[in-house]
Motif scaffolding. Sequence first.
Motif, mmCIF file in Angstrom:
data_model
loop_
_atom_site.group_PDB
_atom_site.id
_atom_site.type_symbol
_atom_site.label_atom_id
_atom_site.label_comp_id
_atom_site.label_asym_id
_atom_site.label_seq_id
_atom_site.Cartn_x
_atom_site.Cartn_y
_atom_site.Cartn_z
ATOM 1 N N PRO A 95 0.778 -1.244 0.000
ATOM 2 C CA PRO A 95 0.000 0.000 0.000
ATOM 3 C C PRO A 95 0.809 1.293 0.000
ATOM 4 O O PRO A 95 0.262 2.352 0.243
ATOM 5 N N VAL A 96 2.095 1.246 -0.297
ATOM 6 C CA VAL A 96 2.881 2.470 -0.412
ATOM 7 C C VAL A 96 2.563 3.093 -1.762
ATOM 8 O O VAL A 96 2.632 2.428 -2.788
ATOM 9 N N GLY A 97 2.190 4.355 -1.787
ATOM 10 C CA GLY A 97 1.882 5.027 -3.048
ATOM 11 C C GLY A 97 0.413 4.984 -3.410
ATOM 12 O O GLY A 97 0.015 5.522 -4.423
ATOM 13 N N GLY A 98 -0.394 4.341 -2.605
ATOM 14 C CA GLY A 98 -1.829 4.312 -2.874
ATOM 15 C C GLY A 98 -2.324 2.903 -3.071
ATOM 16 O O GLY A 98 -1.549 1.970 -3.250
ATOM 17 N N PRO A 99 -3.638 2.732 -3.051
ATOM 18 C CA PRO A 99 -4.211 1.392 -3.223
ATOM 19 C C PRO A 99 -4.041 0.900 -4.656
ATOM 20 O O PRO A 99 -3.921 1.689 -5.585
ATOM 21 N N LYS A 100 -4.002 -0.408 -4.793
ATOM 22 C CA LYS A 100 -3.920 -1.054 -6.109
ATOM 23 C C LYS A 100 -2.707 -0.583 -6.914
ATOM 24 O O LYS A 100 -2.796 -0.310 -8.106
ATOM 25 N N MET A 101 -1.576 -0.473 -6.223
ATOM 26 C CA MET A 101 -0.337 -0.069 -6.881
ATOM 27 C C MET A 101 0.646 -1.237 -6.877
ATOM 28 O O MET A 101 0.676 -2.044 -5.951
ATOM 29 N N MET A 102 1.426 -1.309 -7.942
ATOM 30 C CA MET A 102 2.532 -2.250 -8.031
ATOM 31 C C MET A 102 3.787 -1.420 -7.763
ATOM 32 O O MET A 102 3.928 -0.307 -8.282
ATOM 33 N N ILE A 103 4.672 -1.952 -6.951
ATOM 34 C CA ILE A 103 5.922 -1.274 -6.638
ATOM 35 C C ILE A 103 7.050 -2.173 -7.159
ATOM 36 O O ILE A 103 7.165 -3.333 -6.750
ATOM 37 N N ASP A 104 7.860 -1.634 -8.070
ATOM 38 C CA ASP A 104 9.046 -2.338 -8.539
ATOM 39 C C ASP A 104 10.212 -1.782 -7.733
ATOM 40 O O ASP A 104 10.407 -0.561 -7.664
ATOM 41 N N LEU A 105 10.976 -2.680 -7.106
ATOM 42 C CA LEU A 105 12.047 -2.265 -6.211
ATOM 43 C C LEU A 105 13.391 -2.795 -6.679
ATOM 44 O O LEU A 105 13.525 -3.976 -7.016
ATOM 45 N N SER A 106 14.374 -1.917 -6.677
ATOM 46 C CA SER A 106 15.760 -2.274 -6.903
ATOM 47 C C SER A 106 16.462 -2.034 -5.567
ATOM 48 O O SER A 106 16.527 -0.900 -5.092
ATOM 49 N N ILE A 107 16.940 -3.114 -4.942
ATOM 50 C CA ILE A 107 17.470 -3.020 -3.579
ATOM 51 C C ILE A 107 18.934 -3.452 -3.563
ATOM 52 O O ILE A 107 19.273 -4.571 -3.958
ATOM 53 N N ASP A 108 19.800 -2.553 -3.084
ATOM 54 C CA ASP A 108 21.225 -2.845 -2.928
ATOM 55 C C ASP A 108 21.506 -3.221 -1.480
ATOM 56 O O ASP A 108 21.063 -2.532 -0.552
ATOM 57 N N PHE A 109 22.250 -4.319 -1.307
ATOM 58 C CA PHE A 109 22.639 -4.794 0.021
ATOM 59 C C PHE A 109 24.159 -4.791 0.129
ATOM 60 O O PHE A 109 24.863 -4.945 -0.862
ATOM 61 N N VAL A 110 24.640 -4.659 1.359
ATOM 62 C CA VAL A 110 26.047 -4.867 1.670
ATOM 63 C C VAL A 110 26.108 -5.847 2.833
ATOM 64 O O VAL A 110 25.253 -5.805 3.735
ATOM 65 N N PHE A 111 27.086 -6.766 2.774
ATOM 66 C CA PHE A 111 27.285 -7.697 3.879
ATOM 67 C C PHE A 111 28.312 -7.067 4.803
ATOM 68 O O PHE A 111 29.481 -6.943 4.466
ATOM 69 N N GLU A 112 27.821 -6.628 5.972
ATOM 70 C CA GLU A 112 28.651 -5.881 6.914
ATOM 71 C C GLU A 112 28.236 -6.282 8.326
ATOM 72 O O GLU A 112 27.042 -6.505 8.581
ATOM 73 N N ASP A 113 29.178 -6.361 9.227
ATOM 74 C CA ASP A 113 28.904 -6.730 10.620
ATOM 75 C C ASP A 113 28.206 -8.092 10.722
ATOM 76 O O ASP A 113 27.332 -8.302 11.568
ATOM 77 N N GLY A 114 28.554 -9.014 9.808
ATOM 78 C CA GLY A 114 28.026 -10.370 9.858
ATOM 79 C C GLY A 114 26.601 -10.534 9.373
ATOM 80 O O GLY A 114 25.975 -11.560 9.627
ATOM 81 N N ARG A 115 26.063 -9.513 8.654
ATOM 82 C CA ARG A 115 24.683 -9.609 8.162
ATOM 83 C C ARG A 115 24.513 -8.754 6.918
ATOM 84 O O ARG A 115 25.240 -7.805 6.687
ATOM 85 N N TRP A 116 23.493 -9.128 6.120
ATOM 86 C CA TRP A 116 23.112 -8.330 4.969
ATOM 87 C C TRP A 116 22.343 -7.103 5.452
ATOM 88 O O TRP A 116 21.457 -7.212 6.293
ATOM 89 N N GLN A 117 22.675 -5.922 4.882
ATOM 90 C CA GLN A 117 21.996 -4.678 5.216
ATOM 91 C C GLN A 117 21.657 -3.934 3.926
ATOM 92 O O GLN A 117 22.443 -3.911 2.990
ATOM 93 N N VAL A 118 20.493 -3.308 3.910
ATOM 94 C CA VAL A 118 20.066 -2.529 2.748
ATOM 95 C C VAL A 118 20.746 -1.169 2.787
ATOM 96 O O VAL A 118 20.630 -0.440 3.775
ATOM 97 N N THR A 119 21.443 -0.835 1.695
ATOM 98 C CA THR A 119 22.104 0.474 1.602
ATOM 99 C C THR A 119 21.345 1.443 0.704
ATOM 100 O O THR A 119 21.433 2.651 0.873
ATOM 101 N N ARG A 120 20.631 0.900 -0.278
ATOM 102 C CA ARG A 120 19.851 1.743 -1.194
ATOM 103 C C ARG A 120 18.646 0.964 -1.673
ATOM 104 O O ARG A 120 18.734 -0.220 -1.976
ATOM 105 N N GLU A 121 17.526 1.682 -1.749
ATOM 106 C CA GLU A 121 16.310 1.093 -2.287
ATOM 107 C C GLU A 121 15.710 2.117 -3.242
ATOM 108 O O GLU A 121 15.507 3.268 -2.864
ATOM 109 N N VAL A 122 15.489 1.689 -4.476
ATOM 110 C CA VAL A 122 14.875 2.560 -5.476
ATOM 111 C C VAL A 122 13.546 1.916 -5.860
ATOM 112 O O VAL A 122 13.511 0.768 -6.304
ATOM 113 N N ASN A 123 12.458 2.653 -5.647
ATOM 114 C CA ASN A 123 11.110 2.143 -5.860
ATOM 115 C C ASN A 123 10.415 2.905 -6.986
ATOM 116 O O ASN A 123 10.476 4.125 -7.020
#
Length: 132
Positions: A95-123
């Motif tokens: 429901p981000v952006g309104g009802p009945k919306m499709m969100i295409d996401l490009s998500i960049d992760f970095v493996f740091e401190d023993g875990r994957w973390q999101v550094t950038r998300e483009v929606n």
Amino acid sequence: MTQPTETTLRARLDELMQAGVRADMATLDTIYHEDIEVMDLSIDGRLMTLQKQDFMAMLQETFRDKTPEDHLWFNLHRLTVSGHRGHVLISRKIPVGGPKMMIDLSIDFVFEDGRWQVTREVNFSRPDAAAA
């Protein structure tokens, strides 16, 4: 100890989706990198850019009083790992952006401190053709 593999990135993605729709701020805090940048480009060309705390606050408001199971649909287009960097390209109906919306996401992760973390998300928000 967790390793930077496609399997662990996929598990982290699942954890991200579950925590997001449940507004689980404690879990999201461990997934979102301190320096995360989130960009949302709407269908009308408006670009909104948020940093970690503002994005988390928006998610908390968006999913308040929602049924999490209604927002778990996704289509995973691609998941890749190169060393300590990962990338996910995914489509979701949330429901981000309104009802009945499709969100295409490009998500960049970095493996740091023993875990994957999101550094950038483009929606990219667009109307859900199946709901029209």
